[in-house]
Design an enzyme around this catalytic site. Structure first.
Site, PDB file in Angstrom:
ATOM      1  N   GLY A  15       0.975  -1.199  -0.015  1.00 17.91           N
ATOM      2  CA  GLY A  15       0.013  -0.144   0.086  1.00 17.91           C
ATOM      3  C   GLY A  15       0.842   1.260  -0.068  1.00 17.91           C
ATOM      4  O   GLY A  15       1.915   1.114   0.498  1.00 17.91           O
ATOM      5  N   LYS A  77      -0.451  -6.843  -4.435  1.00 22.25           N
ATOM      6  CA  LYS A  77      -1.135  -8.084  -4.714  1.00 22.25           C
ATOM      7  C   LYS A  77      -0.111  -9.103  -4.894  1.00 22.25           C
ATOM      8  O   LYS A  77      -0.560 -10.369  -5.280  1.00 22.25           O
ATOM      9  CB  LYS A  77      -1.999  -7.835  -5.624  1.00 22.25           C
ATOM     10  CG  LYS A  77      -3.526  -6.931  -5.377  1.00 22.25           C
ATOM     11  CD  LYS A  77      -4.389  -7.085  -6.289  1.00 22.25           C
ATOM     12  CE  LYS A  77      -5.914  -6.286  -5.842  1.00 22.25           C
ATOM     13  NZ  LYS A  77      -5.472  -5.045  -6.401  1.00 22.25           N
ATOM     14  N   GLY A 118       6.279  -2.717   3.061  1.00 20.40           N
ATOM     15  CA  GLY A 118       5.986  -3.080   4.446  1.00 20.40           C
ATOM     16  C   GLY A 118       6.327  -4.556   4.523  1.00 20.40           C
ATOM     17  O   GLY A 118       7.315  -5.254   4.044  1.00 20.40           O
ATOM     18  N   ASP A 119       5.699  -5.206   5.726  1.00 25.88           N
ATOM     19  CA  ASP A 119       5.918  -6.671   6.136  1.00 25.88           C
ATOM     20  C   ASP A 119       5.964  -7.717   5.019  1.00 25.88           C
ATOM     21  O   ASP A 119       6.846  -8.505   4.764  1.00 25.88           O
ATOM     22  CB  ASP A 119       5.396  -6.923   7.365  1.00 25.88           C
ATOM     23  CG  ASP A 119       3.977  -6.707   7.220  1.00 25.88           C
ATOM     24  OD1 ASP A 119       3.301  -6.323   6.311  1.00 25.88           O
ATOM     25  OD2 ASP A 119       3.212  -6.712   8.357  1.00 25.88           O
ATOM     26  N   THR A 141       5.030   2.143   5.798  1.00 26.37           N
ATOM     27  CA  THR A 141       3.815   2.118   6.270  1.00 26.37           C
ATOM     28  C   THR A 141       3.077   3.244   7.103  1.00 26.37           C
ATOM     29  O   THR A 141       3.805   3.751   8.043  1.00 26.37           O
ATOM     30  CB  THR A 141       3.756   0.615   6.863  1.00 26.37           C
ATOM     31  OG1 THR A 141       1.967   0.793   7.108  1.00 26.37           O
ATOM     32  CG2 THR A 141       4.333   0.440   8.110  1.00 26.37           C
ATOM     33  N   ASP A 143       1.094   2.837   9.046  1.00 21.61           N
ATOM     34  CA  ASP A 143       0.696   2.062  10.361  1.00 21.61           C
ATOM     35  C   ASP A 143       1.727   2.116  11.488  1.00 21.61           C
ATOM     36  O   ASP A 143       1.543   1.828  12.677  1.00 21.61           O
ATOM     37  CB  ASP A 143       0.426   0.654  10.177  1.00 21.61           C
ATOM     38  CG  ASP A 143      -0.645   0.498   8.920  1.00 21.61           C
ATOM     39  OD1 ASP A 143      -1.356   1.440   8.792  1.00 21.61           O
ATOM     40  OD2 ASP A 143      -0.848  -0.710   8.270  1.00 21.61           O
ATOM     41  N   GLY A 186      -4.577   1.802  10.352  1.00 20.51           N
ATOM     42  CA  GLY A 186      -3.362   1.113  11.351  1.00 20.51           C
ATOM     43  C   GLY A 186      -3.396  -0.235  11.346  1.00 20.51           C
ATOM     44  O   GLY A 186      -2.753  -0.899  12.147  1.00 20.51           O
ATOM     45  N   GLU A 238      -9.000   1.119  13.019  1.00 25.23           N
ATOM     46  CA  GLU A 238      -9.737   0.308  12.437  1.00 25.23           C
ATOM     47  C   GLU A 238      -9.788  -0.964  13.006  1.00 25.23           C
ATOM     48  O   GLU A 238     -10.738  -2.064  12.901  1.00 25.23           O
ATOM     49  CB  GLU A 238      -9.357   0.182  10.986  1.00 25.23           C
ATOM     50  CG  GLU A 238      -7.965  -0.286  10.882  1.00 25.23           C
ATOM     51  CD  GLU A 238      -7.447  -0.302   9.244  1.00 25.23           C
ATOM     52  OE1 GLU A 238      -8.500   0.173   8.557  1.00 25.23           O
ATOM     53  OE2 GLU A 238      -6.201  -0.526   9.000  1.00 25.23           O
ATOM     54  N   ARG A 294      -3.178   8.300   3.425  1.00 25.97           N
ATOM     55  CA  ARG A 294      -2.257   7.733   2.490  1.00 25.97           C
ATOM     56  C   ARG A 294      -1.750   8.706   1.574  1.00 25.97           C
ATOM     57  O   ARG A 294      -0.785   8.348   0.789  1.00 25.97           O
ATOM     58  CB  ARG A 294      -2.696   6.529   1.913  1.00 25.97           C
ATOM     59  CG  ARG A 294      -2.667   5.520   2.842  1.00 25.97           C
ATOM     60  CD  ARG A 294      -2.447   4.054   2.610  1.00 25.97           C
ATOM     61  NE  ARG A 294      -2.723   3.634   1.359  1.00 25.97           N
ATOM     62  CZ  ARG A 294      -3.287   2.453   1.006  1.00 25.97           C
ATOM     63  NH1 ARG A 294      -3.387   1.505   1.954  1.00 25.97           N
ATOM     64  NH2 ARG A 294      -3.172   2.127  -0.088  1.00 25.97           N
TER      65      ARG A 294
HETATM   66  O1  F6P Z   1      -0.987  -1.043   5.814  1.00 27.64           O
HETATM   67  C1  F6P Z   1      -1.574   0.081   5.391  1.00 27.64           C
HETATM   68  C2  F6P Z   1      -2.971   0.265   5.310  1.00 27.64           C
HETATM   69  O2  F6P Z   1      -3.318   1.695   4.587  1.00 27.64           O
HETATM   70  C3  F6P Z   1      -3.685  -0.034   6.474  1.00 27.64           C
HETATM   71  O3  F6P Z   1      -3.563   0.961   7.279  1.00 27.64           O
HETATM   72  C4  F6P Z   1      -5.122  -0.634   5.811  1.00 27.64           C
HETATM   73  O4  F6P Z   1      -5.659  -1.297   6.735  1.00 27.64           O
HETATM   74  C5  F6P Z   1      -4.654  -0.892   4.648  1.00 27.64           C
HETATM   75  O5  F6P Z   1      -3.576  -0.622   4.260  1.00 27.64           O
HETATM   76  C6  F6P Z   1      -5.539  -0.819   3.458  1.00 27.64           C
HETATM   77  O6  F6P Z   1      -4.989  -1.570   2.330  1.00 27.64           O
HETATM   78  P1  F6P Z   1      -5.754  -1.498   0.875  1.00 27.64           P
HETATM   79  O7  F6P Z   1      -4.813  -0.490   0.031  1.00 27.64           O
HETATM   80  O8  F6P Z   1      -5.639  -2.845   0.258  1.00 27.64           O
HETATM   81  O9  F6P Z   1      -7.319  -1.133   1.054  1.00 27.64           O
END
Ligand code: F6P
Length: 377
Positions: A15, A77, A118-119, A141, A143, A186, A238, A294
């Site tokens: 992300g 993905k 990220g991870d 991230t 988060d 988060g 969340e 973001r």
């Molecule tokens: O890990 C970053 C994050 O923005 C989280 O805080 C959130 O739950 C998730 O990614 C949302 O991901 P996506 O882009 O798949 O909707």
């Protein structure tokens, strides 16, 4: 291994968040000052698979440091070690395409690869390191949940967005004597809600690390009402859940990360309004801040952190130290083995290692409590 580093690659994966472009700028400028060429692979690991890259020089990164998003694009993905293939009959099969990427890197004479992610992305980076690719990762991230580093870039800007949103929501809450809930991102870590909520003056902050009790929150709201506080600001992460409940999420098995958190704010708002209707008759409204966290311009603090991470990643490559993540501890930049960061599980796993969570003994929690913020216990 190449004698001197002549060419490196960079990709941004997972992300997105603010600061990705600042990292790219820093990597390119730091590399170019050492006569190292940089290939920017597009759309995360997809770029490695399709060998889709652009040559990045100082001109191509001019004036991008403050901009959100990534000039290279992001994909969250793709796991090349366990790649989803959609069959014509609608079924999904999995294939290991990692060696195609390794071959592409060899054919492109890429001496080392910077993975900004990220991870999940760092788990793939660990696996590429096991295949002999010279990888250095930069933790990204909003988060702030990556272990072994004090801060991930993108976090500070997201906290600022939350604080700004709370300040706006507060005034309309006051006008209407409403209880206002703000749901923030988060995942399973409460950093964003806690620091965003504290700096945005929330009265109640709910984080995943402290399961909430809706009865107790209701009692607190009634007491506040009696004390003359007609409006209350609640910032909820969340990943928060009730003491006896589960996280609020939707599941879509089409995606590798099939569980998508979201909706706990609306749930809490509904439950509170129901409980309060015969007592204070207050309306409760919820705002889900979503992807505002973001995007947009990167704040100065994230820009500096991104610049520091980027240049340190290049220095790490020049020292030929690979299979590591750059990290910040206090004021010092250090490296941490990827196997420590994401664990030493099997190749191709989509899961990850530890997550850095808000510690019950943290000074941040102590500060919040001591300033009268209620944490929903
Ligand atoms: O890990 C970053 C994050 O923005 C989280 O805080 C959130 O739950 C998730 O990614 C949302 O991901 P996506 O882009 O798949 O909707």
């Amino acid at each position: 291994m190449a004698e001197t580093i002549k060419r490196i690659g960079i990709l941004t994966s997972g992300g997105d968040c603010s600061g990705l472009n600042a990292v790219i700028e820093s990597v390119v400028k730091s590399a170019s000052s050492k006569n190292i060429q940089v290939l920017g692979f597009k759309m995360g690991y997809d770029g490695l698979l399709y060998n889709d890259y652009v040559l990045l020089d100082n001109a191509s990164v001019r004036n991008i440091g403050h901009e959100g998003g990534s000039i290279l694009g992001n994909s969250n993905k793709t796991n090349l070690f366990h790649r989803r293939i959609f069959q014509e009959d609608g079924t999904i099969t999995y294939r290991d395409d990692s060696l195609i990427a390794v071959k592409n890197l060899q054919n492109d004479s890429v001496d080392a690869l910077v993975v900004v992610g990220g991870d999940g992305s760092m788990t793939s980076a660990r696996d590429f390191a096991r295949l002999g690719v010279n990888v250095v990762c930069i933790p990204k991230t909003i988060d702030n949940d990556v272990p072994y580093t004090d801060k991930t870039f993108g976090y500070s800007t997201a906290v600022e967005r939350i604080a700004d949103a709370l300040c706006s929501i507060k005034t309309t809450g006051y006008s209407h004597n409403r209880i206002m809930v703000l749901e923030v991102m988060g995942r399973h870590a409460g950093w964003l809600a806690l620091e965003g909520g504290l700096s945005g003056d929330a009265d109640i902050i709910l984080i995943p690390e402290i399961p909430y009790n809706i009865e107790h929150i209701t009692e607190r709201l009634i007491q506040r009402y009696k004390d003359g506080f007609k409006s209350t600001l609640i910032c909820v992460s969340e990943g928060s859940h009730a003491v006896d409940g589960k996280v609020t999420a939707t599941v879509n098995t089409k995606y590798p990360d099939s569980v998508k958190l979201g909706g706990v704010g609306t749930k809490i708002a509904y439950e509170l309004e129901e409980r309060l209707k015969d007592v204070t008759d207050q309306e409760v409204r919820c705002t889900n801040l979503g992807y505002v966290q973001r995007g947009g311009n990167t704040n100065y603090s994230d820009r500096i952190l991104s610049f520091r991470y980027g240049s340190y990643a290049v220095d790490t490559i020049v020292k030929k130290e690979y299979g590591v993540m750059v990290a910040i501890r206090g004021e010092k930049l250090v490296t941490v083995p990827l196997e420590d960061v994401v664990g030493n599980g099997p190749m191709g796993e989509t899961s990850k290692g530890g997550s850095k969570n808000v510690d019950e003994d943290s000074d941040l929690l102590r500060c919040a409590r001591s300033m009268g913020v209620y944490l929903g216990e």
